[in-house]
Design a protein around this motif. Structure first.
Motif, PDB file in Angstrom:
ATOM      1  N   GLN A  67       3.223  17.069   1.526  1.00  0.00           N
ATOM      2  CA  GLN A  67       3.205  16.250   2.751  1.00  0.00           C
ATOM      3  C   GLN A  67       1.774  15.808   3.062  1.00  0.00           C
ATOM      4  O   GLN A  67       1.544  14.682   3.491  1.00  0.00           O
ATOM      5  CB  GLN A  67       3.767  17.029   3.949  1.00  0.00           C
ATOM      6  N   GLY A  99       0.815  -1.212   0.000  1.00  0.00           N
ATOM      7  CA  GLY A  99       0.000   0.000   0.000  1.00  0.00           C
ATOM      8  C   GLY A  99       0.849   1.262   0.000  1.00  0.00           C
ATOM      9  O   GLY A  99       0.560   2.225  -0.710  1.00  0.00           O
ATOM     10  N   VAL A 100       1.911   1.252   0.792  1.00  0.00           N
ATOM     11  CA  VAL A 100       2.810   2.416   0.831  1.00  0.00           C
ATOM     12  C   VAL A 100       3.460   2.614  -0.539  1.00  0.00           C
ATOM     13  O   VAL A 100       3.503   3.724  -1.070  1.00  0.00           O
ATOM     14  CB  VAL A 100       3.893   2.240   1.925  1.00  0.00           C
ATOM     15  N   HIS A 137       0.952   4.024  -2.992  1.00  0.00           N
ATOM     16  CA  HIS A 137       0.241   5.260  -2.699  1.00  0.00           C
ATOM     17  C   HIS A 137       1.087   6.438  -2.232  1.00  0.00           C
ATOM     18  O   HIS A 137       0.660   7.580  -2.388  1.00  0.00           O
ATOM     19  CB  HIS A 137      -0.839   4.979  -1.649  1.00  0.00           C
ATOM     20  N   SER A 138       2.248   6.179  -1.623  1.00  0.00           N
ATOM     21  CA  SER A 138       2.951   7.310  -1.006  1.00  0.00           C
ATOM     22  C   SER A 138       3.393   8.330  -2.051  1.00  0.00           C
ATOM     23  O   SER A 138       3.609   7.994  -3.221  1.00  0.00           O
ATOM     24  CB  SER A 138       4.153   6.828  -0.201  1.00  0.00           C
ATOM     25  N   ARG A 139       3.477   9.555  -1.635  1.00  0.00           N
ATOM     26  CA  ARG A 139       3.903  10.665  -2.495  1.00  0.00           C
ATOM     27  C   ARG A 139       5.309  11.133  -2.158  1.00  0.00           C
ATOM     28  O   ARG A 139       5.915  11.910  -2.897  1.00  0.00           O
ATOM     29  CB  ARG A 139       2.929  11.840  -2.334  1.00  0.00           C
ATOM     30  N   ILE A 140       5.792  10.719  -0.988  1.00  0.00           N
ATOM     31  CA  ILE A 140       7.128  11.080  -0.523  1.00  0.00           C
ATOM     32  C   ILE A 140       7.682   9.833   0.153  1.00  0.00           C
ATOM     33  O   ILE A 140       7.034   9.284   1.042  1.00  0.00           O
ATOM     34  CB  ILE A 140       7.075  12.213   0.526  1.00  0.00           C
ATOM     35  N   GLU A 163      -0.717  15.533   0.894  1.00  0.00           N
ATOM     36  CA  GLU A 163      -1.124  14.558  -0.114  1.00  0.00           C
ATOM     37  C   GLU A 163      -0.538  13.182   0.216  1.00  0.00           C
ATOM     38  O   GLU A 163      -1.206  12.154   0.118  1.00  0.00           O
ATOM     39  CB  GLU A 163      -0.652  15.029  -1.499  1.00  0.00           C
ATOM     40  N   ASP A 164       0.728  13.184   0.640  1.00  0.00           N
ATOM     41  CA  ASP A 164       1.396  11.935   1.015  1.00  0.00           C
ATOM     42  C   ASP A 164       0.655  11.269   2.171  1.00  0.00           C
ATOM     43  O   ASP A 164       0.384  10.069   2.142  1.00  0.00           O
ATOM     44  CB  ASP A 164       2.842  12.252   1.416  1.00  0.00           C
ATOM     45  N   PHE A 188      -2.713   9.817   0.965  1.00  0.00           N
ATOM     46  CA  PHE A 188      -2.615   8.609   0.145  1.00  0.00           C
ATOM     47  C   PHE A 188      -2.047   7.431   0.917  1.00  0.00           C
ATOM     48  O   PHE A 188      -2.410   6.283   0.672  1.00  0.00           O
ATOM     49  CB  PHE A 188      -1.830   8.886  -1.137  1.00  0.00           C
ATOM     50  N   ARG A 189      -1.154   7.704   1.870  1.00  0.00           N
ATOM     51  CA  ARG A 189      -0.662   6.606   2.703  1.00  0.00           C
ATOM     52  C   ARG A 189      -1.806   5.999   3.509  1.00  0.00           C
ATOM     53  O   ARG A 189      -1.922   4.785   3.642  1.00  0.00           O
ATOM     54  CB  ARG A 189       0.437   7.093   3.642  1.00  0.00           C
TER      55      ARG A 189
END
Lengths: 356, 356
Positions: B266, A276-277, A280-283, B268-269, B272-273
């Motif tokens: 941050q 999932g991370v 989905h993660s953005r950073i 958004e991250d 989504f996480r």
């Protein structure tokens, strides 16, 4: 450039193949250190001598083929941008040492990137050969043939008593470093690997992180290699390493079974959370990415996750290194920009397999 | 039962609708405490008297309708299994207090579950009325009409000086508790809500968690209600609450804008996480689920996530409570079994919207 094209260019062809025990052993490598008898070793050589060595390789080997290893190409460090050098390091084709050693340093790389012969590193010649999975014997056999091929034209520095002579005394003798890259998540989760390391060291072997000496263990990937190069034949060294790796494979498989039996649901949860991370993660920092990729790979091996190839770990561990991220971005990036690019590259890559 | 059917049965029809400011205000509620003049109040009443009260409601109101509120049904606590009572509490249709108060406790619930009139709780009658979003005035108006409807047949305990008389002195006067359920993630993330709470308290209002008095704040959901019921008219109390809620709405919107501006990536991250955890985890505790649902809802409000309705927060906050999980599983579950069921129910629910 599409992500498919980028990945295709970024991942060495041999790395995409599976080999024996490749659920645990990612790759096997043989490295042989050799020097010319007639020239001073690189650590004390003048620039002129180093240039002669380089020119010899350019003249004799550029464009040549040897058996399965087609079209060797001399890649000179002097011709490369810093990011390009970094990318070659991240692909394990050259050592970090080579990139800042001399303006006459280079590497002779086969088209499929399985063989990389570094020129004017610490020694004049360092033959490196990779195989996917656990194939140490085959790697040694092929490396010896490559060695013979070079020896047809090069008179090596060799001593009847000491064996091959090298710049650093730790390489004298066989000049060989045999190593395997292993993914050991279950032994790491259960802390067993820490308890095993001293015993492995006592056998003259070393446990290291993915980028060799001094590098930290990330993504539960461990490099096991011989420490001793002297007083034993190449075959004996490889046999010792082989037997320890075989035991580690068995222990890792057992540890995975025990984890599945005792806490299968927790393991599944961990795998899917990491998946999932990644999706989905953005950073994401490289350490967390490596941890999640290790979990994902374990989930693939255990059958929790289907439709994603095992090789995604090897691939993304390389692709998410700073050099590759910057090559993909086509600009230099700050660490926090890299964390954003890393997340986006991983998402794109995982989406290519999105058939869950 | 399919998950769709289960959700449809589990979520009150009014809860699926959106109301004014429903990006921040989840629901508005008016509760009026009333007692019969002719009977001792429930805290000291004999069983016979309580039975008389219950029988009066069964005779006069079961199956009746009042304006938009059709087909009231008397639900007796004595007829319910523990899990069924718990489910009604989790839907906010009855108070925890009602479930263990008396064998003659009941609730008169309208078909769309917008109105629930508790019988023989701390007081003989507690009228509760819900509206989606920020609709306190409308809720008060409708609650007063329901109050008048009951008063056609019930002689209320009322004192010219003190107002409505109640079991607990804190309810004397209007007998009214007006409350709004607010989702305040930005004020919570920036710690502003903690700084605001003392000032809100000084205005005679209380800030609580989602399940009222003594409940912890989970999922950044805050219940704001009046503390004082005496010395002010219903309209004035609602006006005071209205004005504080209006300010909180404005502050929350500002805080969201500031967060987006200062650390949009941050945020958004984080969103989504959390979405990744909801979609992938195999084990999840209710606190983490609430935190992730809050993030998801914020992501929907901020436009990061599309194709998922805002109401998923309200819905899943209820569905993932212990009572509902056990009702869905059709068996009683240990806490660790619930964590597994919760994860699986959330995954199934989110998959229904899987059009990302």
């Amino acid at each position: 450039m599409s992500i498919e094209q980028f990945i295709n260019g970024a991942i060495s062809p041999w790395m995409k193949e599976e080999g024996p025990d490749s659920d645990i052993v990612m790759s096997s490598r043989i490295r042989l250190a050799r020097n010319f008898q007639k020239y001073p070793f690189p650590i004390i050589a003048s620039e002129e001598r180093m240039e002669e060595v380089l020119n010899f390789f350019k003249k004799e080997y550029n464009g040549q083929s040897f058996r399965d290893y087609k079209k060797f190409e001399v890649v000179e460090m002097n011709d490369l941008q810093p990011i390009e050098k970094r990318v070659l390091v991240e692909k394990h084709l050259i050592s970090p040492h080579l990139t800042d050693h001399s303006k006459y340093s280079a590497s002779l790389i086969s088209q499929n990137e399985q063989v990389s012969i570094m020129i004017n590193e610490e020694d004049h010649i360092r033959i490196q050969l990779y195989f996917p999975g656990f194939q140490l014997d085959r790697a040694l056999e092929q490396a010896s043939q490559l060695d013979d091929w070079l020896e047809e034209k090069v008179d090596y520095a060799f001593d009847e008593n000491r064996g091959y002579l090298t710049s650093c005394p730790t390489n004298v003798g066989t000049g060989m470093r045999a190593s395997v890259m292993m993914h050991l998540p279950a032994l790491a989760m259960t802390q067993q690997i820490n308890r095993m390391t001293p015993a492995i060291n006592q056998l003259g072997l070393v446990v290291r992180g993915i980028y060799g000496e001094g590098s930290e263990t990330v993504g539960n990937i461990f490099q096991i290699s011989n420490q001793i190069t002297l007083g034993k034949s190449e075959e004996d060294i490889v046999e010792d390493l082989h037997s320890v790796v075989r035991q580690l494979i068995d222990q890792e498989r057992k540890a995975r079974q025990v984890l599945m039996h005792r806490s299968g649901m927790q393991l599944e949860d961990r795998v899917f959370r990491s998946y999932g991370v990644l999706k989905h993660s953005r950073i994401i920092e490289s350490k967390e990415a490596a941890k999640c990729l290790s979990d994902l790979r374990l989930g693939i091996d255990l059958g929790f996750i289907e439709h994603i190839p095992q090789t995604i770990l090897n691939e993304l561990m390389v692709l998410t290194q700073p050099g590759f991220l910057q090559q993909y971005a086509k600009e230099s990036l700050s660490p926090s920009e890299r964390d954003i690019r890393r997340a986006s590259l991983i998402r794109e890559r995982v989406q290519l397999e999105n058939k869950e």
